[in-house]
Design an enzyme around this catalytic site. Structure first.
Site, PDB file in Angstrom:
ATOM      1  N   ARG A  15       0.800  -1.231   0.000  1.00  0.00           N
ATOM      2  CA  ARG A  15       0.000   0.000   0.000  1.00  0.00           C
ATOM      3  C   ARG A  15       0.830   1.277   0.000  1.00  0.00           C
ATOM      4  NH1 ARG A  15      -3.445  -1.196   4.955  1.00  0.00           N
ATOM      5  NH2 ARG A  15      -4.302   0.881   4.668  1.00  0.00           N
ATOM      6  N   LYS A  22       9.041  -0.840   2.570  1.00  0.00           N
ATOM      7  CA  LYS A  22       8.259   0.014   3.478  1.00  0.00           C
ATOM      8  C   LYS A  22       9.073   0.531   4.664  1.00  0.00           C
ATOM      9  CE  LYS A  22       4.846  -1.707   6.076  1.00  0.00           C
ATOM     10  NZ  LYS A  22       3.458  -2.097   6.384  1.00  0.00           N
ATOM     11  N   GLY A  80       4.082 -15.359   6.862  1.00  0.00           N
ATOM     12  CA  GLY A  80       3.342 -14.951   8.058  1.00  0.00           C
ATOM     13  C   GLY A  80       4.276 -14.570   9.195  1.00  0.00           C
ATOM     14  N   ASN A 368      35.747  26.629  -4.094  1.00  0.00           N
ATOM     15  CA  ASN A 368      36.399  25.440  -3.537  1.00  0.00           C
ATOM     16  C   ASN A 368      36.526  24.296  -4.531  1.00  0.00           C
ATOM     17  OD1 ASN A 368      33.585  25.170  -3.513  1.00  0.00           O
ATOM     18  ND2 ASN A 368      33.660  23.622  -1.907  1.00  0.00           N
ATOM     19  N   TYR A 369      35.858  24.401  -5.664  1.00  0.00           N
ATOM     20  CA  TYR A 369      35.742  23.241  -6.566  1.00  0.00           C
ATOM     21  C   TYR A 369      36.283  23.614  -7.936  1.00  0.00           C
ATOM     22  CZ  TYR A 369      33.268  19.288  -8.784  1.00  0.00           C
ATOM     23  OH  TYR A 369      32.933  18.150  -9.449  1.00  0.00           O
ATOM     24  N   ARG A 422      42.196  43.210  -8.756  1.00  0.00           N
ATOM     25  CA  ARG A 422      41.121  43.586  -9.665  1.00  0.00           C
ATOM     26  C   ARG A 422      41.693  44.661 -10.581  1.00  0.00           C
ATOM     27  NH1 ARG A 422      38.400  46.814  -4.706  1.00  0.00           N
ATOM     28  NH2 ARG A 422      39.483  48.776  -5.063  1.00  0.00           N
TER      29      ARG A 422
HETATM   30  C1  UD1 Z   1      -0.559  -8.136  12.494  1.00  0.00           C
HETATM   31  C2  UD1 Z   1      -1.175  -9.073  13.538  1.00  0.00           C
HETATM   32  C3  UD1 Z   1      -2.456  -8.427  14.055  1.00  0.00           C
HETATM   33  C4  UD1 Z   1      -2.162  -7.074  14.645  1.00  0.00           C
HETATM   34  C5  UD1 Z   1      -1.463  -6.196  13.619  1.00  0.00           C
HETATM   35  C6  UD1 Z   1      -0.984  -4.917  14.256  1.00  0.00           C
HETATM   36  C7  UD1 Z   1      -0.568 -11.350  12.904  1.00  0.00           C
HETATM   37  C8  UD1 Z   1      -1.023 -12.594  12.261  1.00  0.00           C
HETATM   38  N1  UD1 Z   1      -1.448 -10.359  12.928  1.00  0.00           N
HETATM   39  O1  UD1 Z   1      -1.457  -8.075  11.410  1.00  0.00           O
HETATM   40  O2  UD1 Z   1      -3.030  -9.246  15.069  1.00  0.00           O
HETATM   41  O3  UD1 Z   1      -3.349  -6.447  15.088  1.00  0.00           O
HETATM   42  O4  UD1 Z   1      -0.301  -6.879  13.074  1.00  0.00           O
HETATM   43  O5  UD1 Z   1      -0.477  -4.074  13.277  1.00  0.00           O
HETATM   44  O6  UD1 Z   1       0.539 -11.302  13.416  1.00  0.00           O
HETATM   45  N2  UD1 Z   1       6.075  -9.608   8.420  1.00  0.00           N
HETATM   46  C9  UD1 Z   1       7.205 -10.295   8.086  1.00  0.00           C
HETATM   47  N3  UD1 Z   1       7.083 -11.501   7.467  1.00  0.00           N
HETATM   48  C10 UD1 Z   1       5.894 -12.042   7.166  1.00  0.00           C
HETATM   49  C11 UD1 Z   1       4.727 -11.336   7.509  1.00  0.00           C
HETATM   50  C12 UD1 Z   1       4.844 -10.111   8.152  1.00  0.00           C
HETATM   51  O7  UD1 Z   1       8.326  -9.839   8.354  1.00  0.00           O
HETATM   52  O8  UD1 Z   1       5.885 -13.149   6.617  1.00  0.00           O
HETATM   53  C13 UD1 Z   1       6.193  -8.307   9.093  1.00  0.00           C
HETATM   54  C14 UD1 Z   1       5.658  -7.167   8.258  1.00  0.00           C
HETATM   55  O9  UD1 Z   1       6.690  -6.600   7.468  1.00  0.00           O
HETATM   56  C15 UD1 Z   1       5.168  -6.191   9.319  1.00  0.00           C
HETATM   57  C16 UD1 Z   1       4.761  -7.094  10.466  1.00  0.00           C
HETATM   58  O10 UD1 Z   1       5.416  -8.319  10.260  1.00  0.00           O
HETATM   59  O11 UD1 Z   1       6.193  -5.333   9.776  1.00  0.00           O
HETATM   60  C17 UD1 Z   1       3.261  -7.300  10.543  1.00  0.00           C
HETATM   61  O12 UD1 Z   1       2.818  -7.906   9.376  1.00  0.00           O
HETATM   62  P1  UD1 Z   1       1.460  -7.476   8.675  1.00  0.00           P
HETATM   63  O13 UD1 Z   1       1.280  -8.298   7.468  1.00  0.00           O
HETATM   64  O14 UD1 Z   1       1.418  -6.014   8.521  1.00  0.00           O
HETATM   65  O15 UD1 Z   1       0.415  -7.938   9.768  1.00  0.00           O
HETATM   66  P2  UD1 Z   1      -1.077  -7.452   9.975  1.00  0.00           P
HETATM   67  O16 UD1 Z   1      -1.939  -8.093   8.971  1.00  0.00           O
HETATM   68  O17 UD1 Z   1      -1.081  -5.976  10.043  1.00  0.00           O
HETATM   69 CA    CA Z   2       0.317  -4.154   9.356  1.00  0.00          CA
END
Ligand code: UD1
Ligand code: CA
Length: 450
Positions: A15, A22, A80, A368-369, A422
């Protein structure tokens, strides 16, 4: 109790609509990731692990540039948050103590909140940071009984009753490191999103008769950035806090809302910051200094009682010593202005050292340059540089020396000498009047001809 920090930063941030990962988008001049690292550093962690994925190389460089003691691990596929935490296992091999999981895109978690979570580890195995959401939206919901946390439900998997819960998951978790990895091992991707949810560790812990509790914080701390609009909101939140803190610290600002701070700006007590001043990274302004309106400072140091601006530009390496003055439309870079020296108008001072009490006349430029190399200009103490002097570096002007206005100085000027470089002036008697008459008569002829 020893602590370790796991910072999740592998996500793409679709997004943001950007080529930049990000967590590298900046607030107050520092990437989101650095804000998360600074926040986590308040725990004095024994080890910090950054989990990178999208743009891993860029993320790694940014992390190490801020703190070269952190480990960066790569999560090749973003399956995840639990899967992300699992990637930190090897880097934390042998670590004993509490591991904190934080997000690289959540920059404002306070020291007090992390300390409260750390303290609560004395009574519970898993601590989750929760907050009362004004708009719970897509956040995971915390299902509680009294103080005890039963489980966390992701919005995609929640029932209507669960969606009505307003106590939400910030994402910050603290647990014994070994326990955390054991719990993560049991997480499956059997859910609506097909992801390995870190949030599932709560229910798994409770099944194993471990305890889980919520520590609450203010919603503002948990502000996570997912879009450019949220980034701009976070910037605004950072700035309003920085302004409040500056006022509390004894800095005078008549229009604080127009002053922009960087994440690392330091301003001393009784300094005066006039309206519309912008601080880039790496600025220190000492007590009692004045930064006048519309100045832009970056990578510089302004000592006590010095005055900078209005409309001054201090670039990296500018050092304005006690009581020195930098006036309007003056740019300084990699240059020292010693005590009591003045550059008051329309000048460029780069790669230079200007001695104590020396006055640099209006329009003076250090050249200077040469197109390839940068060269140094050295001006001694108590010197006087005439207006519109070009100091063609490398060159030096001695103590108590002078240059005549409009000079192009290409050779060193010894102490106490006056350099004039000058063309000598010549006056042609009456020539101006004769020229005017001729031009006017030409104009009349042209008008008649038309
Ligand atoms: C997550 C939480 C949610 C919480 C919310 C708060 C989970 C399953 N859900 O949801 O309960 O309310 O954050 O903002 O944890 N990331 C990785 N690797 C991955 C997936 C994510 O490094 O495989 C990192 C993302 O870059 C981010 C963070 O983990 O910085 C959270 O991931 P995101 O996908 O934004 O989770 P949400 O859906 O927002
Ligand atoms: Ca998030």
């Amino acid at each position: 109790m020893a602590t370790a920090l796991i910072i999740l930063a592998a996500g793409k941030g679709t997004r943001m609509n950007s080529d930049l990962p990000k967590v590298l988008h900046p607030i107050a001049g520092a990437p989101l990731l650095v804000h998360a690292m600074k926040s986590g550093a308040s725990l004095s962690p024994e080890k910090t692990v950054v989990v990178a994925g999208h743009g891993a190389e860029l993320v790694e460089n940014a992390a190490l540039a801020w703190d070269d003691t952190v480990s960066v691990v790569v999560q090749e596929e973003q399956l995840g948050t639990a899967h992300a935490v699992a990637q930190a296992r090897d880097a934390l091999n042998g670590f004993e103590g509490t591991a904190f999981v934080v997000y690289g895109d959540t920059p404002f978690i306070s020291t007090e909140t992390l300390d409260a979570m750390k303290a609560r580890r004395a009574t519970a195995d898993v601590i989750v940071l929760g907050f009362e959401a004004s708009d719970p939206g897509r956040y995971g919901r915390l299902v509680t009984t009294g103080n005890a946390l039963e489980r966390i439900v992701e919005i995609k998997d929640a029932t209507d009753a669960e969606r009505a819960i307003t106590l939400c998951n910030s994402g910050v978790v603290a647990a014994d490191a070994q326990t955390l990895f054991d719990l993560v091992d049991d997480v499956t991707n059997d859910n609506a999103a097909g992801e390995y949810y870190l949030t599932d560790i709560v229910a798994i812990a409770r099944d194993r008769e471990l305890s889980a509790e919520v520590v609450r914080c203010d919603e503002a701390e948990t502000l996570g950035i997912n879009s450019r609009a949220e980034l701009a909101q976070a910037e605004a939140a950072f700035q309003s806090k920085a302004r409040r803190t500056a006022l509390e610290d004894g800095i005078a600002m008549a229009a604080p809302d127009t002053v922009y701070f960087a994440h690392d700006t330091f301003v001393g007590r009784d300094a005066l910051i006039e309206p519309n001043v912008v601080f880039g990274n790496g600025v220190t302004v000492e007590n009692g200094a004045t930064i006048r309106a519309f100045s832009h400072l970056e990578g510089c140091h302004v000592a006590r009682d010095a005055v900078v601006g209005p409309y001054a530009r201090l670039r990296p390496g500018a050092e304005v010593q006690e009581g020195a003055k930098v006036g309007n439309f003056v740019e300084m870079k990699n240059a020292v202005l010693a005590e009591g020296a003045k550059v008051n108008h329309l000048s460029y001072i780069g790669d230079a050292s200007i001695g104590e009490r020396t006055n640099i006349g209006a329009g003076t430029i250090t050249c200077n340059y040469d197109g390839v190399f940068k060269h140094k200009t050295i001006v001694g103490a108590d010197a006087f540089i005439g207006s519109n002097t070009m100091l063609v570096a490398p060159v030096s002007v001695g103590a108590e020396a002078m240059t005549a206005s409009g000079s192009v100085i290409t050779r060193n000027v010894p102490d106490g000498d006056l350099a004039v470089a000058r063309a000598r002036q010549e006056n042609k008697p009456g020539l101006a009047r004769r020229m005017f008459e001729k031009l006017k008569s030409n104009k009349e002829k042209q008008a008649k001809g038309a």
